[in-house]
Design a protein around this motif. Structure first.
Motif, PDB file in Angstrom:
ATOM      1  N   ILE A   1       0.803  -1.225   0.000  1.00  0.00           N
ATOM      2  CA  ILE A   1       0.000   0.000   0.000  1.00  0.00           C
ATOM      3  C   ILE A   1       0.836   1.274   0.000  1.00  0.00           C
ATOM      4  CG2 ILE A   1      -2.010  -1.073   1.037  1.00  0.00           C
ATOM      5  CD1 ILE A   1      -1.198   0.198   3.687  1.00  0.00           C
ATOM      6  N   ILE A   2       2.143   1.156   0.245  1.00  0.00           N
ATOM      7  CA  ILE A   2       3.005   2.337   0.192  1.00  0.00           C
ATOM      8  C   ILE A   2       4.424   1.879  -0.125  1.00  0.00           C
ATOM      9  CG2 ILE A   2       3.672   2.454   2.623  1.00  0.00           C
ATOM     10  CD1 ILE A   2       3.100   5.542   2.351  1.00  0.00           C
ATOM     11  N   ASN A   3       5.141   2.692  -0.861  1.00  0.00           N
ATOM     12  CA  ASN A   3       6.533   2.404  -1.192  1.00  0.00           C
ATOM     13  C   ASN A   3       7.396   3.610  -0.852  1.00  0.00           C
ATOM     14  OD1 ASN A   3       5.030   0.770  -3.659  1.00  0.00           O
ATOM     15  ND2 ASN A   3       6.774  -0.278  -2.819  1.00  0.00           N
ATOM     16  N   LYS A   4       8.662   3.327  -0.598  1.00  0.00           N
ATOM     17  CA  LYS A   4       9.661   4.386  -0.470  1.00  0.00           C
ATOM     18  C   LYS A   4      10.735   4.065  -1.495  1.00  0.00           C
ATOM     19  CE  LYS A   4      12.978   6.628   2.507  1.00  0.00           C
ATOM     20  NZ  LYS A   4      13.719   6.577   3.754  1.00  0.00           N
ATOM     21  N   TRP A   5      11.016   5.052  -2.337  1.00  0.00           N
ATOM     22  CA  TRP A   5      12.023   4.868  -3.368  1.00  0.00           C
ATOM     23  C   TRP A   5      13.371   5.381  -2.887  1.00  0.00           C
ATOM     24  CZ3 TRP A   5       7.055   4.541  -4.247  1.00  0.00           C
ATOM     25  CH2 TRP A   5       6.617   3.662  -5.225  1.00  0.00           C
TER      26      TRP A   5
END
Length: 122
Positions: free
Chosen positions: A87-91
Motif C-alpha cells: 500500500i506504500i513504497n519508499k524509493w
C-alpha cells in the motif's frame, strides 16, 4: 490492558499457528483487542517485529509508516512493484508513494504521512 500483560500474551500467541480453541479464548481475544485498539501495545509489537527483522524504523515519522514500507520489500530488500498487498513504497530517491496496481511501477507521490500527518522529506 497493561503493556506487560500484553507482552506476555504476545510471546504466547505471535507468529504461531494456533488451534481454534486458543483463538477463541478470552486471553487471545484480549490480546487481539489490545493489538488493534491500544496504541502502546500496537507500537511495541510493531517495533519488536521490525527490530527482529533488522529494519531501521527510527528514521520514519511513525511506526505505521515504517511497518508499511517494510512490508513493501521483498526478501532482498527490494521494492515489490507488482504485489497488490503493498500500500506504500519508499524509493531510493526518498520519495514516498501509493502504488497504482496497473501492471507497471506507477505511483501517486505523497508528501505527508497518511497515518500521522508528518511532512515527508527526501
Amino acid at each position: 490492558m497493561e503493556l506487560e500483560q500484553f507482552k506476555t500474551l504476545h510471546t504466547r500467541f505471535f507468529g504461531k499457528e494456533l488451534p481454534e480453541e486458543v483463538t477463541r479464548s478470552e486471553d487471545y481475544e484480549a490480546y487481539a483487542d489490545a493489538l488493534h485498539e491500544d496504541e502502546a501495545c500496537y507500537n511495541w509489537a510493531i517495533a519488536e517485529k521490525l527490530k527482529s527483522k533488522g529494519f531501521d524504523y527510527g528514521s520514519y515519522c511513525c511506526l505505521m509508516l515504517a511497518d508499511k514500507v517494510y512490508e513493501s520489500l521483498d526478501e532482498d530488500g527490494e521494492t515489490r512493484y507488482d504485489d497488490p498487498e503493498v500500500i506504500i513504497n519508499k524509493w531510493d530517491e526518498g520519495l514516498y508513494g501509493i502504488p497504482v496496481h496497473n501492471g507497471s511501477a506507477t505511483m501517486v507521490v505523497i508528501n505527508y504521512c497518511p497515518w500521522c500527518g508528518t511532512k515527508l522529506s527526501k
